[in-house]
Scaffold this active site. Sequence first.
Site, short mmCIF file in Angstrom:
data_model
loop_
_atom_site.label_atom_id
_atom_site.label_comp_id
_atom_site.label_asym_id
_atom_site.label_seq_id
_atom_site.Cartn_x
_atom_site.Cartn_y
_atom_site.Cartn_z
N GLY A 174 -19.98 7.37 5.55
CA GLY A 174 -19.04 7.68 4.46
C GLY A 174 -19.69 7.35 3.13
O GLY A 174 -19.83 6.18 2.77
N VAL A 175 -20.14 8.40 2.42
CA VAL A 175 -20.79 8.16 1.13
C VAL A 175 -19.93 8.70 0.00
O VAL A 175 -20.33 9.53 -0.80
CB VAL A 175 -22.25 8.69 1.08
CG1 VAL A 175 -23.19 7.73 1.77
CG2 VAL A 175 -22.37 10.09 1.70
N GLY A 176 -18.70 8.19 -0.02
CA GLY A 176 -17.78 8.51 -1.11
C GLY A 176 -17.97 7.52 -2.24
O GLY A 176 -19.09 7.08 -2.51
N HIS A 177 -16.87 7.14 -2.86
CA HIS A 177 -16.95 6.23 -4.01
C HIS A 177 -17.70 4.95 -3.67
O HIS A 177 -18.69 4.62 -4.31
CB HIS A 177 -15.53 5.86 -4.47
CG HIS A 177 -14.84 6.96 -5.20
ND1 HIS A 177 -13.98 7.82 -4.59
CD2 HIS A 177 -14.90 7.34 -6.49
CE1 HIS A 177 -13.52 8.69 -5.47
NE2 HIS A 177 -14.08 8.43 -6.63
N VAL A 178 -17.21 4.23 -2.67
CA VAL A 178 -17.82 2.93 -2.34
C VAL A 178 -19.19 3.11 -1.67
O VAL A 178 -20.16 2.44 -2.04
CB VAL A 178 -16.89 2.11 -1.39
CG1 VAL A 178 -17.52 0.77 -1.06
CG2 VAL A 178 -15.52 1.92 -2.01
N LYS A 180 0.87 -1.18 0.00
CA LYS A 180 0.00 0.00 0.00
C LYS A 180 0.90 1.22 0.00
O LYS A 180 2.02 1.18 0.53
CB LYS A 180 -0.86 0.00 1.27
CG LYS A 180 -2.07 0.87 1.21
CD LYS A 180 -3.28 0.16 0.63
CE LYS A 180 -4.49 1.06 0.56
NZ LYS A 180 -5.68 0.36 0.10
P1 NAD Z 1 -13.75 8.07 -0.61
O1 NAD Z 1 -12.68 9.01 -0.21
O2 NAD Z 1 -14.34 8.18 -1.96
O3 NAD Z 1 -14.95 8.16 0.44
C1 NAD Z 1 -14.78 8.24 1.81
C2 NAD Z 1 -15.90 9.11 2.35
O4 NAD Z 1 -15.84 9.06 3.78
C3 NAD Z 1 -15.79 10.58 1.95
O5 NAD Z 1 -17.02 11.03 1.43
C4 NAD Z 1 -15.40 11.28 3.24
O6 NAD Z 1 -15.90 12.60 3.32
C5 NAD Z 1 -16.07 10.39 4.27
N1 NAD Z 1 -15.50 10.49 5.61
C6 NAD Z 1 -14.22 10.63 6.00
N2 NAD Z 1 -14.13 10.69 7.35
C7 NAD Z 1 -15.41 10.55 7.82
C8 NAD Z 1 -15.98 10.49 9.10
N3 NAD Z 1 -15.24 10.61 10.20
N4 NAD Z 1 -17.33 10.33 9.20
C9 NAD Z 1 -18.09 10.22 8.11
N5 NAD Z 1 -17.60 10.26 6.85
C10 NAD Z 1 -16.28 10.42 6.71
O7 NAD Z 1 -13.17 6.60 -0.35
P2 NAD Z 1 -13.72 5.23 -0.91
O8 NAD Z 1 -12.95 4.86 -2.10
O9 NAD Z 1 -15.20 5.27 -0.96
O10 NAD Z 1 -13.26 4.23 0.25
C11 NAD Z 1 -13.95 4.19 1.49
C12 NAD Z 1 -13.25 3.20 2.41
O11 NAD Z 1 -13.24 1.90 1.81
C13 NAD Z 1 -11.78 3.52 2.71
O12 NAD Z 1 -11.44 3.10 4.01
C14 NAD Z 1 -11.04 2.67 1.70
O13 NAD Z 1 -9.71 2.36 2.11
C15 NAD Z 1 -11.90 1.44 1.69
N6 NAD Z 1 -11.79 0.67 0.46
C16 NAD Z 1 -12.05 1.25 -0.73
C17 NAD Z 1 -11.94 0.51 -1.88
C18 NAD Z 1 -12.28 1.07 -3.23
O14 NAD Z 1 -12.47 0.31 -4.17
N7 NAD Z 1 -12.41 2.38 -3.36
C19 NAD Z 1 -11.54 -0.84 -1.81
C20 NAD Z 1 -11.31 -1.41 -0.56
C21 NAD Z 1 -11.43 -0.64 0.57
#
Ligand code: NAD
Length: 356
Positions: free
Chosen positions: A181-185, A82
Amino acid sequence: MQQSVFEHMQQMGHEQVVFCHDPHSGLNAIIAIHNTTLGPALGGTRLWNYGSHNDAIIDALRLSRGMTYKAAISGLNLGGGKAVIVADPSQKSEALWRRYGKFVDSLNGKYITAEDVNTSARDMEYIALETQHVTGVPEYMGGSGDPSPFTAYGVFVGMKASAKKVWGNDSLSGKKVVVQGVGHVGQYLVGHLIEEGAKVYITDINEAKLKETVEKFRTVEVIEGSKLFDMDMDVYAPCALGATLNTESINKMKCPIVAGAANNQLADENVHGPMLIEKGIIYAPDFLINAGGLINVAAELDGYNRERVMGNVNKIYDRTLDIFQLSETDKIHTQAAAIKIAEKRLADIANVKARL
Ligand code: NAD
């Protein structure tokens, strides 16, 4: 006294950690390679404004260890690695990504990168200009694009397996699910849950993300982050950052299931894994159910086939049930059960390699 990076590496079993500092592009990056028994170390690059460089090192070490287990338990021929970049997202630039691409390239394929928090397929495109050791590049460049939909789908099937274990039926219809957390995933996961008929609550520190999600899925309800653990819910889905399963939160928690995408959800797996069991909360191990994205980007390395990827992501359902079973028969917490399976595969393959 604070432990040195070497002491941490020894404790967690890391092979190599490399640093890059480039004042011209503003790049401060760390690549942690945990274990390459099964193949080159594949893992995303997280860009985050860490409070200290020590926090960044610890994050890279913990996340890369999780990648070793994720690849091993998912049957992938990949090691765990990573990278973290210490920066504010506003500092992203072509120069930063291209310099980072050169840093990745300097490891000659021992580490392969992809997206993570605050990094996108567009960023991978810049990295790809400097190295071939990158996955998750856009479709028009021959890649598979954003891995998040696959991660979200894997989390969804892992959540359904958890429902099957708790209620004897894997339907999430009518269940109250909180997505933190309503980001990508998180957003893709909300989509699957709404389609299934779940009652979805969301929370995020980013107002724009909340607004975007509400506009996309009219029936979701926004809750305040500080109220999250006071809520009666059926499923807590952590999809932001790690360590949200800690003594304080578990003591408050009122839900039978935790299943989400965030990496390293247990603040201390030896303390909080058993604590969840004692509270009767079933925890779907993070590295097991969030492997969909890794399964997807890994497929880029040996001829991408979406159907095969979906078949492999669906296997998360049975694997999750198997882990719950092992947890019961061996009387260990679910994360320990998942680590046991991953470590067995690592040991078996190391043994095969040592004898040839
Ligand atoms: P992202 O950055 O797109 O979304 C994360 C979201 O969480 C953001 O909207 C952010 O504002 C919010 N956030 C951060 N701190 C917060 C808090 N304290 N309370 C509420 N919301 C909060 O990231 P992602 O790609 O959606 O990934 C989310 C998680 O899943 C991460 O931990 C990442 O490591 C894990 N993950 C992602 C993937 C992937 O395919 N993207 C794969 C495996 C694991």
